[in-house]
Every structure is written in structure tokens, then in C-alpha cells.
Scaffold this motif. Structure first.
Motif, PDB file in Angstrom:
ATOM      1  N   ALA A  54       0.622  13.518  -5.737  1.00 30.21           N
ATOM      2  CA  ALA A  54       0.394  13.655  -4.115  1.00 30.21           C
ATOM      3  C   ALA A  54      -1.030  13.166  -4.075  1.00 30.21           C
ATOM      4  O   ALA A  54      -1.801  14.559  -4.947  1.00 30.21           O
ATOM      5  CB  ALA A  54       0.922  15.310  -4.443  1.00 30.21           C
ATOM      6  N   GLY A  55      -1.626  13.208  -3.361  1.00 30.58           N
ATOM      7  CA  GLY A  55      -3.223  13.214  -2.939  1.00 30.58           C
ATOM      8  C   GLY A  55      -3.968  12.891  -3.306  1.00 30.58           C
ATOM      9  O   GLY A  55      -5.385  12.781  -3.484  1.00 30.58           O
ATOM     10  N   TRP A  70      -6.173   9.603  -9.402  1.00 24.48           N
ATOM     11  CA  TRP A  70      -6.833  11.114  -9.321  1.00 24.48           C
ATOM     12  C   TRP A  70      -6.726  11.244  -7.829  1.00 24.48           C
ATOM     13  O   TRP A  70      -6.720  10.849  -6.873  1.00 24.48           O
ATOM     14  CB  TRP A  70      -8.417  10.473 -10.353  1.00 24.48           C
ATOM     15  N   THR A  71      -6.911  12.449  -8.126  1.00 28.22           N
ATOM     16  CA  THR A  71      -6.879  13.654  -6.117  1.00 28.22           C
ATOM     17  C   THR A  71      -8.465  13.714  -6.122  1.00 28.22           C
ATOM     18  O   THR A  71      -8.801  13.792  -5.398  1.00 28.22           O
ATOM     19  CB  THR A  71      -6.318  14.629  -6.600  1.00 28.22           C
ATOM     20  N   THR A  72      -9.038  13.142  -6.996  1.00 22.98           N
ATOM     21  CA  THR A  72     -10.684  13.104  -6.293  1.00 22.98           C
ATOM     22  C   THR A  72     -11.704  11.844  -6.444  1.00 22.98           C
ATOM     23  O   THR A  72     -10.892  10.869  -7.239  1.00 22.98           O
ATOM     24  CB  THR A  72     -11.636  14.361  -7.523  1.00 22.98           C
ATOM     25  N   GLU A  73     -12.780  11.948  -5.249  1.00 18.43           N
ATOM     26  CA  GLU A  73     -13.167  10.410  -5.641  1.00 18.43           C
ATOM     27  C   GLU A  73     -13.801   9.658  -7.030  1.00 18.43           C
ATOM     28  O   GLU A  73     -14.795  10.179  -7.309  1.00 18.43           O
ATOM     29  CB  GLU A  73     -14.320  10.481  -4.881  1.00 18.43           C
ATOM     30  N   ASN A 414      -2.308   3.825   7.763  1.00 21.36           N
ATOM     31  CA  ASN A 414      -3.822   4.541   7.372  1.00 21.36           C
ATOM     32  C   ASN A 414      -3.408   4.689   6.030  1.00 21.36           C
ATOM     33  O   ASN A 414      -1.767   4.982   5.944  1.00 21.36           O
ATOM     34  CB  ASN A 414      -4.100   5.677   8.374  1.00 21.36           C
ATOM     35  N   ALA A 415      -4.385   4.341   5.481  1.00 20.81           N
ATOM     36  CA  ALA A 415      -4.220   5.288   3.514  1.00 20.81           C
ATOM     37  C   ALA A 415      -4.884   6.256   3.505  1.00 20.81           C
ATOM     38  O   ALA A 415      -6.328   6.171   4.190  1.00 20.81           O
ATOM     39  CB  ALA A 415      -4.104   3.580   3.285  1.00 20.81           C
ATOM     40  N   THR A 416      -4.655   6.548   2.728  1.00 23.61           N
ATOM     41  CA  THR A 416      -5.491   7.738   1.744  1.00 23.61           C
ATOM     42  C   THR A 416      -6.455   7.194   0.893  1.00 23.61           C
ATOM     43  O   THR A 416      -7.616   7.160   0.179  1.00 23.61           O
ATOM     44  CB  THR A 416      -5.066   8.791   1.818  1.00 23.61           C
ATOM     45  N   ALA A 417      -6.404   5.648   0.286  1.00 23.44           N
ATOM     46  CA  ALA A 417      -6.733   5.306  -1.664  1.00 23.44           C
ATOM     47  C   ALA A 417      -6.256   3.457  -1.485  1.00 23.44           C
ATOM     48  O   ALA A 417      -5.070   3.033  -0.541  1.00 23.44           O
ATOM     49  CB  ALA A 417      -6.622   6.081  -2.600  1.00 23.44           C
ATOM     50  N   GLY A 418      -6.861   3.430  -2.218  1.00 19.09           N
ATOM     51  CA  GLY A 418      -6.639   2.281  -2.575  1.00 19.09           C
ATOM     52  C   GLY A 418      -7.660   0.546  -3.676  1.00 19.09           C
ATOM     53  O   GLY A 418      -8.787   1.650  -4.420  1.00 19.09           O
ATOM     54  N   LEU A 419      -6.620   0.227  -4.307  1.00 12.59           N
ATOM     55  CA  LEU A 419      -7.278  -0.918  -4.923  1.00 12.59           C
ATOM     56  C   LEU A 419      -6.984  -1.752  -4.949  1.00 12.59           C
ATOM     57  O   LEU A 419      -6.191  -2.823  -5.208  1.00 12.59           O
ATOM     58  CB  LEU A 419      -6.543  -0.167  -6.653  1.00 12.59           C
ATOM     59  N   ARG A 420      -8.284  -2.676  -5.026  1.00 14.08           N
ATOM     60  CA  ARG A 420      -7.826  -4.461  -5.259  1.00 14.08           C
ATOM     61  C   ARG A 420      -7.768  -4.453  -6.452  1.00 14.08           C
ATOM     62  O   ARG A 420      -8.701  -4.378  -7.312  1.00 14.08           O
ATOM     63  CB  ARG A 420      -9.276  -5.336  -4.860  1.00 14.08           C
ATOM     64  N   ILE A 421      -6.781  -5.988  -6.894  1.00 12.84           N
ATOM     65  CA  ILE A 421      -6.818  -6.180  -8.292  1.00 12.84           C
ATOM     66  C   ILE A 421      -7.063  -7.851  -8.117  1.00 12.84           C
ATOM     67  O   ILE A 421      -6.391  -8.350  -7.931  1.00 12.84           O
ATOM     68  CB  ILE A 421      -5.122  -6.178  -8.477  1.00 12.84           C
ATOM     69  N   PRO A 422      -7.882  -7.397  -9.368  1.00  4.62           N
ATOM     70  CA  PRO A 422      -8.511  -9.161  -8.511  1.00  4.62           C
ATOM     71  C   PRO A 422      -7.545 -10.321  -9.193  1.00  4.62           C
ATOM     72  O   PRO A 422      -6.994 -11.316  -9.264  1.00  4.62           O
ATOM     73  CB  PRO A 422      -9.655  -8.826  -9.763  1.00  4.62           C
ATOM     74  N   ALA A 423      -7.302  -9.491 -10.739  1.00  7.90           N
ATOM     75  CA  ALA A 423      -6.128 -10.480 -11.335  1.00  7.90           C
ATOM     76  C   ALA A 423      -5.047 -11.909 -10.753  1.00  7.90           C
ATOM     77  O   ALA A 423      -4.456 -12.824 -10.774  1.00  7.90           O
ATOM     78  CB  ALA A 423      -5.682 -10.267 -12.355  1.00  7.90           C
TER      79      ALA A 423
END
Length: 527
Positions: A54-55, A70-73, A414-423
Motif C-alpha cells: 500500500a502506498g 517500495w513506499t519510498t522513491e 491518475n497513478a502513484t507509480a509505474g515501471l516500463r518493462i523493456p522486454a
């Protein structure tokens, strides 16, 4: 007679007055995409079905199946070591720089466990006692040896750290037979999986002085007798400057040639090539301003700061050079920095900045005014690459900037985080503490698109031809909706209510597609 036709579509240009927009551009574009030349909505979010904290603010996709959160940057990178047998991941942004690996990462919480990065310099030093045995002639100094001893810590992964301070000096009068008793300090707290120590002694050959390996001992061994002859000594010490990274280092980024780089304040901290635990202080470089984020380029990196940016150039840390760029372009959000391939893009106070091989470029100059950009709260932006698009979220809204057509499409979520998956070239997003893939669902999000404002002499535009399906067309005349038409397709031809007007707009809503639309004063004038 006046008429107009829209056969291609693109996103919005808020900076431009509605009646001055290019033919294909929009006043409003939400949940739209234009890859195939016509107007269609983006797909709905597709649930991943993975548990995250969460978060969550930061993500990492491990081994193609496990989601770290993780909940931090946190900035996390895969091991730069080719075919790393331990499948390590290195990250900064929790307490101190850390790494995890396949035997400790997977568990109820991901990552389940981690280890502090780096091998510290020993706090104590060896105490060397006077040699015994031998019985050689102490008056013959020709074969005497003056020795110092040092030792290093070694982890279970074979990572060796910097040496201790030298021991006291001892003189060995008969090196062929004398022994030196060594007292080794205890390790104390062991929070880095240190399993061994390596003992070295000083040796001189001609004009070259170096430390040569005497032995490797279990970490808890605190005494040793050195009776080795010079010819039996091992390799020279190679880790004199293999220090751990600074405890406050963050912004970890993978560069070419197996180098990881982070920063501490205004100091750039690169690792040794393919040794992601070893950070030579002699390779550190300083900037005039505090560093905010680092973005990799094919032959270096962009160093985004609170003032002027820098280019880091070179292939190995001992050859790195910093070039301070002339244009002031402060980065206002570390999470906004995105590696777009040949350029690095990040949020400044005036708009998006792109840096490749030269000076910073304000790439959103034709999309937003400074005031419009500030209204998006750029200091809160976190963003991700998705093809040629810069997908961003702030405390205000989500939006997509197309780097090819240089326009913007807003998102209804809106989103709180994300990640590109190169594969797979997928984009994972955290929305409401759940993990989704962007634009991957069979279902579509409802879109809204509104054309430029067409100004004419007073005229009655009454005839319409539209190609598409499953969208609603709304026709505006002088600021009022005069007709709504449900397009069933593949082509509809219909009339608008009679009446003269000076200003005309077409609005599109729905989850279908619109290939083209034309409006004219009569059916015969339609294309």
C-alpha cells in the motif's frame, strides 16, 4: 461555399488559441490515441494480479515474474555483471544502498531481504609480533625484511573491500625460517555477509613496493602465524580503493561498460566496471549544484541538477569528464526524468527538457505556456517511456506527451507509480494500490476529442459525412450543441438542423473509432 474535413487526428495544444490550431489538432483530447492515423480510445487498464505494498511509489520487475515494491522513491537496477549467477538487483532510496539476490529476495514481501552494498574498510589493524625461530645472524642485514601487514574483508560472494591500516613494523632477520605471529582484530557487527579475511604483507621488488597475499582465513579467526617464504606469496592487492558507496547515495543508474552511478548531494559516485559494490573515491566528480537525477546516454549520462545540467562523458570511471552546459534548466522532480533512448527528458519549471549530445531543449514550448505547465505541478511529476510517448502523472492529472507529434493527451485516471518493462515494451502502473498494465485491456476507456474552432462568415453548414463506428458526434454552432449523432458506421451521411453560424466545432465521445468527418453546406459539397 465554406466546408471543412478532418481526415487525420492528433492531440491537444493548449498553448494555441482554438481558432489557430492546426487542422488535425484538438482543443480537448482525453484517453485518445492516434497511432493508426484515425481517432480511437486507449484501452482500459489490465489488472496484473500481483500483490504490492500500500502506498507504493517505486517498482522493479524481477526475473520476469516477481514485483518488488517500495513506499519510498527507490531507484533499482539489474546487475551489470554478465550472466550474474546470483541474479542480483541493486537499489538506493531506503536507508542505505543495498542489493538483493535470488536466494533472499523472494518471500512474503518483495524483496523479502537485502544486504548493505559494499565491503567496508576494517576498523582495526593487525598487531604483528617479533619473529621467532630461524636463529639467523642478526648482524647480517643483507637478507633482512622490514614488513607491514594489512587485511581485507571478503563476502560470501567473493567481494573484497579496501585494506585496513598497516600493522606495526616488524623486522625479519632470516626470511627463510623466521615466523611472524599476527593478532587479527575481531569483526564486530557483520551486516554484509562477510565470511573471510585476506591477509597481505608488504613486499619490495626493485623500485616497486606492493602488498602480496599471505593467506585467506575464516572471518572469526583472530590469530595466524606467517612463515611463508616470498616465493610462496599470492597475488597483489587489487582492491585498495574498493570502498562502499556513500551511505546517502541515491539515484542509482546503469551506464555503459558495467558501471553503476549514483550521487550524494553534488557528488557523482561511479562504481568500478562490473564491480557494482566498489566505489573508488578517486573517481568521484563534483557539480556546482546539487544533483536531482541521472539519466543514461549511449556514451555517458545527463546529470540533472538544481541549476545547469551537465553531460558525463567517457567509457570508464577513471576517464569520465563533466561538461557543464550553458543553459540553465533545473530539474524539479527526480521521478520525472526518463531515458527516451537518444535523449533524456525531465520536468523543469518551464516545461519538459530534452538533452542528448548538446544543450537543453524545451520540447513542450509549442504545447504549454509556462503558466499552463505550472498548473500541472511539475514538481510532483513521475513519468515513464511508452514507445515514443512520455507518460506522466502529477498531483493534478495524468497526461501523455507524444515525442513525435509534440502534443498532449490527458488521461481520466491518475497513478502513484509505474515501471516500463523493456522486454515486452509494457508499462505497469499503480492505480489505487493495485498493479495494472497500461493500454492492454480488450475493453476501452471512454474518450473525448474536440476539434479546433472553425470560424466562417455566417453560413448554414447542414450536411455531414462520417466514417467510423460506435462514437457519439456532437456538433457545436456558436458555442451551443445543435445536434448529437450516434455513429454506427461504417459510414453515416446525415443533416444538421438548419441555422446560420460563425463558429463551428466537432466533439467526439465514446469507445469506438472515427476515421474522418466532413461538414458542408450541402450534400453535393461533401467529399
Amino acid at each position: 461555399m465554406p466546408s471543412f474535413s478532418i481526415g487525420q487526428f492528433r492531440g491537444a495544444l493548449p498553448r494555441v488559441a482554438p481558432h489557430l490550431l492546426p487542422e488535425q489538432a484538438a482543443q480537448v483530447a482525453e484517453n485518445c490515441k492516434f497511432e493508426r492515423g484515425y481517432l480511437e480510445p486507449i484501452s482500459d487498464l489490465s489488472p496484473v494480479g500481483a500483490a504490492i505494498k500500500a502506498g507504493t511509489k517505486s517498482l522493479f520487475y524481477y526475473l520476469g515474474q516477481h514485483w518488488f515494491s517500495w513506499t519510498t522513491e527507490v531507484t533499482a537496477v539489474s546487475s551489470p555483471i554478465p550472466k550474474d549467477p546470483y541474479q542480483r538487483v541493486y537499489f538506493c532510496g531506503t536507508d542505505v544502498p543495498r542489493f538483493t539476490k535470488q536466494d533472499i529476495a523472494i518471500g512474503g514481501t518483495l524483496p523479502e531481504a537485502s544486504i548493505k552494498l559494499g565491503v567496508p574498510k576494517p576498523a582495526g589493524k593487525i598487531s604483528a609480533n617479533a619473529p621467532s625461530g630461524g636463529g639467523g645472524d642478526i648482524t647480517d642485514a643483507a637478507d633482512d625484511e622490514t614488513r607491514f601487514y594489512i587485511f581485507t574483508w571478503v563476502t560470501d560472494l567473493g567481494e573484497e573491500g579496501p585494506p585496513s591500516d598497516p600493522s606495526n613494523v616488524v623486522t625479519v632477520y632470516n626470511p627463510e625460517s623466521d615466523s611472524v605471529s599476527l593478532s587479527l582484530p575481531a569483526i564486530g557487527t557483520n551486516d554484509r555477509n562477510i565470511t573471510h579475511r585476506r591477509v597481505y604483507r608488504s613486499a619490495t621488488s626493485g623500485d616497486v613496493a606492493e602488498w602480496l597475499l599471505v593467506t585467506e582465513l575464516p572471518v572469526n579467526t583472530t590469530s595466524y602465524t606467517d612463515n611463508k617464504k616470498a616465493v610462496s606469496l599470492g597475488a597483489a592487492l587489487a582492491t585498495e580503493n574498493h570502498f562502499p558507496p556513500p551511505a546517502a547515495m541515491k539515484g542509482l543508474t546503469a551506464l555503459a561498460n558495467g558501471v553503476l552511478v549514483g550521487f550524494d548531494g553534488n557528488i557523482i559516485c561511479p562504481s568500478e566496471p562490473n564491480l557494482p559494490y566498489a566505489y573508488n573515491p578517486n573517481n568521484q566528480l563534483s557539480c556546482e549544484f546539487d544533483i536531482v537525477a541521472i539519466g543514461a546516454l549511449p556514451s555517458g549520462a545527463v546529470i540533472a541538477t538544481t541549476g545547469q545540467p551537465y553531460l558525463l562523458q567517457g567509457y570508464t570511471p577513471d576517464s569520465y569528464q563533466l561538461i557543464k552546459l550553458e543553459t540553465s534548466a533545473p530539474c524539479v522532480s527526480a521521478r520525472s526524468l526518463v531515458d527516451m533512448g537518444s535523449v533524456v527528458v525531465y520536468a523543469s519549471g518551464e516545461g519538459l527538457i530534452a538533452i542528448g549530445a548538446g544543450e537543453p531543449e524545451l520540447v513542450t514550448r509549442d504545447i504549454f505556456t509556462k503558466e499552463q505547465w505550472q498548473a500541472l505541478k511539475p514538481e510532483t511529476i513521475h513519468a515513464y517511456q511508452y514507445g515514443s510517448k512520455y507518460v506522466a502523472f502529477s498531483d493534478v492529472c495524468g497526461f501523455v506527451i507524444n515525442q513525435e507529434t509534440m502534443d498532449v493527451t490527458y488521461l481520466s485516471f491518475n497513478a502513484t507509480a509505474g515501471l516500463r518493462i523493456p522486454a515486452t515494451e509494457d508499462l505497469a502502473l499503480v492505480v489505487g494500490d493495485e498493479l495494472f498494465l497500461f493500454d492492454e485491456n480488450a475493453a476501452r476507456l471512454p474518450m473525448t476529442w474536440r476539434s479546433r474552432l472553425y470560424r466562417t462568415m455566417p453560413v448554414s453548414l447542414s450536411s455531414v459525412k462520417a466514417f467510423g463506428e460506435n462514437v457519439e458526434l456532437l456538433f457545436h454552432r456558436d458555442g451551443q450543441v445543435i445536434h448529437t449523432h450516434q455513429l454506427t458506421g461504417p459510414v453515416d451521411i446525415f443533416r444538421l438542423p438548419a441555422g446560420y453560424g460563425r463558429e463551428w466545432e466537432i466533439e467526439v465521445k465514446g469507445t469506438g473509432t472515427l476515421e474522418s468527418v466532413a461538414i458542408a453546406t450541402s450534400m453535393s459539397e461533401l467529399p
